[in-house]
Design an enzyme around this catalytic site. Structure first.
Site, PDB file in Angstrom:
ATOM      1  CB  SER A  46       2.533   5.339  -6.114  1.00 32.80           C
ATOM      2  OG  SER A  46       1.822   6.458  -6.595  1.00 32.80           O
ATOM      3  CB  SER A 150       5.523  15.322  -9.980  1.00 21.99           C
ATOM      4  OG  SER A 150       4.662  15.612 -11.079  1.00 21.99           O
ATOM      5  CG  ASN A 151       1.222  10.559  -9.435  1.00 20.17           C
ATOM      6  OD1 ASN A 151       1.569   9.407  -9.207  1.00 20.17           O
ATOM      7  ND2 ASN A 151       0.607  11.293  -8.529  1.00 20.17           N
ATOM      8  N   GLY A 297       1.659   2.854  -2.132  1.00 23.22           N
ATOM      9  CA  GLY A 297       0.714   3.334  -3.129  1.00 23.22           C
ATOM     10  C   GLY A 297      -0.613   3.673  -2.481  1.00 23.22           C
ATOM     11  CB  THR A 298      -2.360   6.399  -1.432  1.00 30.99           C
ATOM     12  OG1 THR A 298      -1.494   6.045  -0.351  1.00 30.99           O
ATOM     13  CG2 THR A 298      -3.718   6.808  -0.877  1.00 30.99           C
TER      14      THR A 298
END
Length: 350
Positions: A46, A150-151, A297-298
């Site tokens: 992310s 929310s992506n 980011g994961t």
């Protein structure tokens, strides 16, 4: 601390006005026992969102779109159904996670199941299909009345960027940010499942339910090779600690955005995640030496965490080659130790 609590390997790079330092620990490859390469490339998850938001804000500065434009203006009719309405959602709300749109990743259970992941790891997900997955659910809240990560927001933001420019989001991010800043080891892999060399292997442990209903974790799986299209403009990019630091510092010192657009990016709203506040693809966190900005980011095989001071003089990027560092007590390691490391790096005097 990180390796002792379940991270296979760690790479950290700090940049200051007096120079930089890079340290590593653990293993980049559990089979060969090789360390993490000093110049390792890794999936940044992310952290991609910050690149995308900055690119869109450049277009705002050029007058090609407005943060107050509705989603429906650029993607007419796409966001509708089950109470979701693109006419009521703005570009700002997408970049700020205040749209209320549900999470499309929730409709992809194979991502979090070992058998499912092995079956689907090379599958391509188109942005339109990701949005359709999200719209199967009702919104989390009316637009502008709450905050929820929310992506789906950034999938739509990437689609809007493409509609405005007539080119892919990958092209625009590369042409406007990656190339001008000389980020030679940063890339947008599209559907390619491979990470350019050199890189550490990425590992995960998938959850499983025990006989008594308790949740445990299966043995380590190498998840390095994976089609990252499901992350798209919300999380598919690849970079290095060096390039990540350069981008963060350039963002803060005005080399990426005009003052008005940088100010918009740094305008924040409260979140549901502790002390963090969220701007436009950028997280603001209080530290002992003032505010710091970041975006972690994961993604399968990798965790990226970072931070930069508001003046852009000190920055740090941390890469861990697992999404699921499991501590000796069997729990997923929280971000606390990484956050402490980042604060020490940003607030230290050395």
């Amino acid at each position: 601390m990180l390796v002792a609590n379940g991270a296979p390997g760690v790479l950290v790079e700090l940049v200051t006005p007096r120079g930089g330092v890079k340290v590593r620990s653990g293993r980049g490859d559990l089979r060969t026992q090789a360390p993490v390469p000093w110049n390792a490339k890794f999936r940044i998850g992310s952290f991609t969102k910050t690149f995308l938001a900055a690119t869109l804000l450049q277009l705002v500065g050029e007058g090609r779109l407005s943060l107050e434009d509705s989603v429906d203006r650029w993607l007419p009719g796409l966001v509708s159904g089950n109470g979701n309405d693109g006419r009521a959602i703005t570009v700002r709300q997408l970049l700020q996670h205040t749209s209320g749109l549900p999470e499309y990743v929730a409709g992809m259970p194979d991502l979090f199941d070992e058998k499912g992941f092995r079956h689907a790891r090379f599958t391509t997900l188109e942005p339109e299909d990701a949005v359709r997955l999200a719209l199967r659910s009702a919104p989390d809240f009316p637009p502008g009345t709450g905050w929820n990560y929310s992506n789906t927001n950034f999938m739509l933001a990437g689609m809007i960027l493409e509609k405005v420019t007539g080119r892919t989001w990958q092209h625009e991010v590369t042409a406007r940010i990656v190339r001008p800043l000389g980020l030679h080891h940063t890339s947008t892999p599209g559907t390619s499942p491979f990470i350019p060399h050199p890189h550490a292997r990425g590992y995960d442990r998938f959850p499983e339910e025990g006989p008594g209903g308790e949740v445990g974790y299966r043995p380590v799986v190498d998840v390095t090779v994976m089609n990252p299209s499901w992350g798209g403009p919300a999380g598919a990019m690849i970079s290095t600690t060096e390039d990540g630091n350069e981008f963060l510092r350039a963002l803060m010192d005005g080399r990426v955005l005009r003052p008005a657009q940088l100010a918009e990016m740094k305008r924040t709203v409260p979140t549901t995640e502790g002390r963090a506040e969220y701007g436009l693809g950028l997280i603001k966190t209080p530290t002992a030496c003032g505010s710091a900005y970041s975006h972690g980011g994961t993604i399968h095989g990798f965790r990226t965490r970072n931070g930069v001071t508001e003046d852009g003089r000190r920055s740090v990027v941390v890469s861990v080659n697992t999404r699921t560092p499991i501590a000796p007590d069997g729990t997923v390691q929280p971000d606390g130790p990484v956050e402490a490391l980042i604060e020490h790096a940003l607030c230290g005097t050395s």
